[in-house]
Write an enzyme that holds these catalytic residues in place. Sequence first.
Site, PDB file in Angstrom:
ATOM      1  N   ASP A  12       0.852  -1.194   0.000  1.00  0.00           N
ATOM      2  CA  ASP A  12       0.000   0.000   0.000  1.00  0.00           C
ATOM      3  C   ASP A  12       0.887   1.242   0.000  1.00  0.00           C
ATOM      4  OD1 ASP A  12      -2.920   1.060   0.603  1.00  0.00           O
ATOM      5  OD2 ASP A  12      -1.547   2.178   1.917  1.00  0.00           O
ATOM      6  N   ILE A  13       0.584   2.224  -0.865  1.00  0.00           N
ATOM      7  CA  ILE A  13       1.354   3.478  -0.903  1.00  0.00           C
ATOM      8  C   ILE A  13       0.934   4.337   0.288  1.00  0.00           C
ATOM      9  CG2 ILE A  13       1.857   5.560  -2.227  1.00  0.00           C
ATOM     10  CD1 ILE A  13       1.293   4.007  -4.768  1.00  0.00           C
ATOM     11  N   GLU A  66      -4.707   2.204  -4.296  1.00  0.00           N
ATOM     12  CA  GLU A  66      -3.256   2.292  -4.188  1.00  0.00           C
ATOM     13  C   GLU A  66      -2.661   1.014  -3.620  1.00  0.00           C
ATOM     14  OE1 GLU A  66      -4.861   4.101  -0.322  1.00  0.00           O
ATOM     15  OE2 GLU A  66      -5.461   3.966  -2.415  1.00  0.00           O
TER      16      GLU A  66
END
Length: 500
Positions: A369-370, A413
């Site tokens: 996950d960003i 994301e």
Amino acid sequence: MNKQQWDSFDHSLLSSVLTIQQSFIGQLDLKSAFSRILSELLTLTGSDYGFIGEIHHDPSPYMIAHALTDVSWDSDSKAFYEQQMAKGFEFRNLNTLFGVSLITQELVISNDPAADPRSGGLPRGHPRMASYLGLPIIHDGKMLGLIGLANRPGGYTSQLAALLEPITFTCATMVNAFRQQQQKQQIEAELLANNQLLDAILLNVRDGIVLADYQGVIEIANAAAAELLCTDAEALTDSHLQDYLNAEGSRLFAAKLKRFLLTGDSDEFSSHINIQPKHRSKGSPQFLELGVSELKLANRKLFVINLHDVSARREQESKLEQANISLRELAETDDLTELSNRRAFDSLLEDNFSKCKRLDLPLMMAIVDIDHFKEYNDHYGHPQGDEALRSLAKIFKSKLKRCVDSCARVGGEEFAILVAGGNRDDFNGLLKSVNKALTKLAIEHRASPFNKLTISIGCSELTRKMTAPAELYQAADNALYEAKNAGRNQRIWHPTNATN
């Protein structure tokens, strides 16, 4: 007649028979031969008139006279005689002296027909009949014809009938030979008609037709087959079909032909075989569909091989298959990153989970996950956010090179990585290389406490207790949740909670 007269009669009779036989052998003209025999009989016996006819059944016996003395008594009877003799004079009334012979197949002698109860009388105007001799023409126990003589001075005797046996024997031989010739001509005519029909079918049918023996030697081939195999029909004759196929086609043909011989099942051979004739001129490949059936003749067995050009169909099938692949790729690919989407990843996860569980192989998963990506979009705008997603996707593609490695975008994301085989150290090394590549890009993120784009990773590993793919996914998701709660920009394993 005295002995000298009988001897002279017998000599004249045999001489006439020999002459007529020789003439008949050359022409096989039954009507002409019977006319000559009747003329000789009338002369030798001194009879006034007579007939020689052939017996048929419909279903009752009747006679067709091929030779008949003209005894017409007026113009009407003359016209009737000529009309009937042109096609063969038919006698169907069995209530007559000749009818007795047709029914009993026996010799009939009547020297007083008017008083004979077997006689049915004569047509009005017919010349008087003073005596009658009916000689059956017998061959192999079957009555083929009848000789009738009338009005011999002094009448007829069984001795005379015995002397005439060479004539009846000759007539029987002639009728039998004539019928055999007719049967032969009929068979030849039917065969010719069938051959012409077969030639017409072979010429006009669009598919290639090949007739071959059990060794594969071609005996007959139509023009369509020659065109498909890029040769001519004459060149195909006495050659082997396999000579006109490429190596793979020849091998498949031999294998399926062998199976057909063993099983007798034509469906085993009627399948799509990709064959490109090696004699074909340059151009697109040609695909043939071959079907075979067995043709059983009286004394041999042959194969009928059907060649159907399926090149156009195969081309359409290839285009359709490619279109389906493209559609499937579109349905399973994320448009933005060109990675697999969540739908495709779920399918891969299920397949790998089942396989690794069954074979007791390692299976590891990570959800990436960003960090603070919403803030990134708010600060830099969505186009820049899309570019950041594409940059991370390129890193995944460059690092996951094995066919058993897969990566997908499973959320806005969020990305998922699935690796079958290997061990945890290798998997950690892979994830480190991803993080290192992202650090090297140094993508600015002023809305993040790290001032650059970073990622959080949750990892999980297949355990014996897990029974469904969702458990592996949930374990990685739980680990990701812990990584975020622990401050982000880190990697955590679940269920061991080993951090790095």
